[in-house]
Design an enzyme around this catalytic site. Structure first.
Site, PDB file in Angstrom:
ATOM      1  N   ARG A 175      18.182  59.963  66.072  1.00 27.81           N
ATOM      2  CA  ARG A 175      17.420  59.554  64.897  1.00 27.81           C
ATOM      3  C   ARG A 175      17.342  60.732  63.926  1.00 27.81           C
ATOM      4  NH1 ARG A 175      18.310  55.034  66.127  1.00 27.81           N
ATOM      5  NH2 ARG A 175      16.843  53.351  66.585  1.00 27.81           N
TER       6      ARG A 175
ATOM      7  N   HIS B  68      25.047  55.142  60.283  1.00 18.38           N
ATOM      8  CA  HIS B  68      24.308  54.627  61.450  1.00 18.38           C
ATOM      9  C   HIS B  68      25.142  53.574  62.214  1.00 18.38           C
ATOM     10  CE1 HIS B  68      20.044  54.113  63.187  1.00 18.38           C
ATOM     11  NE2 HIS B  68      20.929  53.700  64.071  1.00 18.38           N
TER      12      HIS B  68
HETATM   13  P1  NAP Z   1      16.491  56.883  76.781  1.00 16.11           P
HETATM   14  O1  NAP Z   1      17.221  56.291  77.941  1.00 16.11           O
HETATM   15  O2  NAP Z   1      15.036  56.621  76.640  1.00 16.11           O
HETATM   16  O3  NAP Z   1      16.751  58.472  76.841  1.00 16.11           O
HETATM   17  C1  NAP Z   1      16.049  59.339  76.033  1.00 16.11           C
HETATM   18  C2  NAP Z   1      16.334  60.765  76.493  1.00 16.11           C
HETATM   19  O4  NAP Z   1      15.666  61.659  75.602  1.00 16.11           O
HETATM   20  C3  NAP Z   1      15.811  61.063  77.895  1.00 16.11           C
HETATM   21  O5  NAP Z   1      16.713  61.925  78.566  1.00 16.11           O
HETATM   22  C4  NAP Z   1      14.515  61.786  77.594  1.00 16.11           C
HETATM   23  O6  NAP Z   1      14.092  62.708  78.596  1.00 16.11           O
HETATM   24  C5  NAP Z   1      14.883  62.554  76.353  1.00 16.11           C
HETATM   25  N1  NAP Z   1      13.680  62.938  75.613  1.00 16.11           N
HETATM   26  C6  NAP Z   1      12.801  62.134  74.973  1.00 16.11           C
HETATM   27  N2  NAP Z   1      11.818  62.868  74.416  1.00 16.11           N
HETATM   28  C7  NAP Z   1      12.100  64.159  74.709  1.00 16.11           C
HETATM   29  C8  NAP Z   1      11.466  65.393  74.417  1.00 16.11           C
HETATM   30  N3  NAP Z   1      10.319  65.451  73.716  1.00 16.11           N
HETATM   31  N4  NAP Z   1      12.019  66.538  74.885  1.00 16.11           N
HETATM   32  C9  NAP Z   1      13.167  66.495  75.607  1.00 16.11           C
HETATM   33  N5  NAP Z   1      13.824  65.354  75.932  1.00 16.11           N
HETATM   34  C10 NAP Z   1      13.295  64.200  75.472  1.00 16.11           C
HETATM   35  O7  NAP Z   1      17.151  56.440  75.409  1.00 16.11           O
HETATM   36  P2  NAP Z   1      18.652  55.970  75.133  1.00 16.11           P
HETATM   37  O8  NAP Z   1      18.813  54.549  75.457  1.00 16.11           O
HETATM   38  O9  NAP Z   1      19.582  56.955  75.748  1.00 16.11           O
HETATM   39  O10 NAP Z   1      18.693  56.092  73.532  1.00 16.11           O
HETATM   40  C11 NAP Z   1      18.383  57.323  72.905  1.00 16.11           C
HETATM   41  C12 NAP Z   1      18.226  57.117  71.410  1.00 16.11           C
HETATM   42  O11 NAP Z   1      19.498  56.936  70.794  1.00 16.11           O
HETATM   43  C13 NAP Z   1      17.457  55.886  70.984  1.00 16.11           C
HETATM   44  O12 NAP Z   1      16.049  56.102  71.090  1.00 16.11           O
HETATM   45  C14 NAP Z   1      17.896  55.701  69.552  1.00 16.11           C
HETATM   46  O13 NAP Z   1      17.036  56.400  68.702  1.00 16.11           O
HETATM   47  C15 NAP Z   1      19.280  56.350  69.517  1.00 16.11           C
HETATM   48  N6  NAP Z   1      20.362  55.377  69.277  1.00 16.11           N
HETATM   49  C16 NAP Z   1      21.143  55.529  68.162  1.00 16.11           C
HETATM   50  C17 NAP Z   1      22.192  54.642  67.937  1.00 16.11           C
HETATM   51  C18 NAP Z   1      23.096  54.822  66.749  1.00 16.11           C
HETATM   52  O14 NAP Z   1      23.927  53.958  66.476  1.00 16.11           O
HETATM   53  N7  NAP Z   1      23.015  55.915  66.037  1.00 16.11           N
HETATM   54  C19 NAP Z   1      22.445  53.602  68.832  1.00 16.11           C
HETATM   55  C20 NAP Z   1      21.645  53.481  69.950  1.00 16.11           C
HETATM   56  C21 NAP Z   1      20.605  54.397  70.172  1.00 16.11           C
HETATM   57  P3  NAP Z   1      13.619  62.218  80.061  1.00 16.11           P
HETATM   58  O15 NAP Z   1      14.917  61.903  80.764  1.00 16.11           O
HETATM   59  O16 NAP Z   1      12.928  63.406  80.613  1.00 16.11           O
HETATM   60  O17 NAP Z   1      12.756  61.010  79.833  1.00 16.11           O
HETATM   61  C1  GLV Z   2      20.378  51.833  67.057  1.00 13.65           C
HETATM   62  O1  GLV Z   2      20.150  52.760  66.347  1.00 13.65           O
HETATM   63  C2  GLV Z   2      19.609  51.546  68.238  1.00 13.65           C
HETATM   64  O2  GLV Z   2      18.584  52.196  68.429  1.00 13.65           O
HETATM   65  O3  GLV Z   2      20.016  50.649  68.996  1.00 13.65           O
END
Ligand code: NAP
Ligand code: GLV
Length: 307
Positions: free
Chosen positions: A222, A270
């Site tokens: 983000r 994005h």
């Molecule tokens: P997730 O499974 O919840 O993983 C989040 C990771 O971030 C976990 O490893 C978590 O640590 C870590 N984290 C969160 N807060 C933190 C902090 N304060 N300090 C250090 N580490 C922290 O999420 P995900 O499914 O992988 O998705 C991640 C993000 O990608 C989404 O929230 C979204 O914003 C973004 N995204 C972007 C797109 C795009 O097209 N650009 C698409 C999809 C997603 P822990 O393991 O310790 O909990």
């Molecule tokens: C896209 O940004 C998602 O969070 O799925």
């Protein structure tokens, strides 16, 4: 009843949900429904106040991975569970996006592009995967697979999370001390963190300065993660060789914003990982069966943590 809000491909989603949930009453916005009958909603970017009309709402299935915008709303009471997508076909796309950025940097495509515009023929030294240190901020559902895929390809991969983690082939660190030691030992920083109060401007001027002068950043999490003014200041002072940005503080990125034309910046709108409708609906249908058995579901959001 499950009500669907998806301005993108509504007919496809409706068909997929009806096929996956033959015992459910499924309807799709903008069709009028008995609001009292709606217990579940599946949605992405619904307009302000959308949820207020459903007094019996129990669960919102987010048709994406990030839930920051859902947690900022004032029409979703604390009693409503929020469940987001966990991978559902996005981790492969994230791997591809990250790999593209890593190769752009590793194979010096940014340098060759600049040389091409200047009509210069100047071979640069080769660099192999084992000499490129890729650090993943956020090795969660998406980042974990990116980390492991790149490690299998021979990159030196590290991951930084909130809680301690263990991942095969990945050097895992956590907390403030972990970040302090990781950033100076990073060539490419791949960011896939959720937007939370803790991650806002995590990459400020001070922490950006901890990265090597000729390092790279890829942000696919983000936009709130990076202080954009500090980033521009860094780039203008010749720090950081290459930055690939998919997400921004304000989206779309404002017309005339200096990032658009910065020679060290590559911008995508994005698109790093799109929701895959069939995978998303399959995961939501599976979660509904798990909910019915009273078991823990994949992707249940912890509102206090913010992700
Ligand atoms: P997730 O499974 O919840 O993983 C989040 C990771 O971030 C976990 O490893 C978590 O640590 C870590 N984290 C969160 N807060 C933190 C902090 N304060 N300090 C250090 N580490 C922290 O999420 P995900 O499914 O992988 O998705 C991640 C993000 O990608 C989404 O929230 C979204 O914003 C973004 N995204 C972007 C797109 C795009 O097209 N650009 C698409 C999809 C997603 P822990 O393991 O310790 O909990
Ligand atoms: C896209 O940004 C998602 O969070 O799925």
């Amino acid at each position: 009843m499950l009500y669907l809000y998806s301005p993108d491909q509504p007919a496809l989603y409706l068909r997929l949900f009806k096929d996956a949930l033959p015992d459910w009453n499924v309807a799709c916005w903008p069709d009028e429904v008995d609001a009292d009958a709606v217990t579940h909603v599946a949605a992405w970017k619904p307009p302000a106040g959308f949820f207020r009309r459903f007094p019996k709402l129990e669960v919102v299935f987010v048709l994406g991975a990030g839930v920051d915008k859902f947690l900022q709303r004032d029409d979703l009471g604390e009693q409503v569970k929020i469940v987001r997508l966990a991978d559902a076909g996005m981790a492969q796309q994230m791997t591809e996006y990250c790999l593209y950025g890593v190769l752009h940097y590793q194979r010096q495509m940014d340098v060759y592009l600049r040389q091409q515009h200047a009509g210069q023929w100047r071979p640069q030294p080769a660099r192999s995967a084992k000499d490129v240190r890729v650090s993943i901020l956020g090795p969660g559902q998406l980042g974990m697979q990116v980390a492991q895929n790149l490690a299998k390809m021979g990159y030196r991969v590290a991951g930084w999370s909130r809680q301690p983690r263990q991942l095969d082939g990945v050097d895992c660190v956590h907390g403030d001390a972990g970040l302090r030691s990781l950033l100076p030992a990073t060539d490419v920083l791949f960011c896939v963190l959720p937007a939370t109060p803790e991650t806002r401007h995590l990459l400020d001027g001070v922490r950006l300065a901890w990265l090597p002068k000729d390092g790279a950043i890829i942000n696919a999490g983000r936009g709130s993660l990076i202080d954009q003014d500090a980033l521009l200041d860094h780039l203008d002072r010749g720090r950081l060789r290459f930055v690939l940005l998919d997400v921004f503080a304000e989206e779309p990125l404002g017309e005339g914003h200096p990032l658009w034309r910065h020679p060290r910046v590559l911008i995508t709108p994005h698109v790093a990982a799109d929701t895959v409708p069939a995978e998303a609906v399959g995961q939501i249908a599976a979660n509904l069966r798990v909910f019915a058995k009273g078991l823990p579901v994949t992707g249940l959001v912890d509102r206090r943590r913010g992700y």
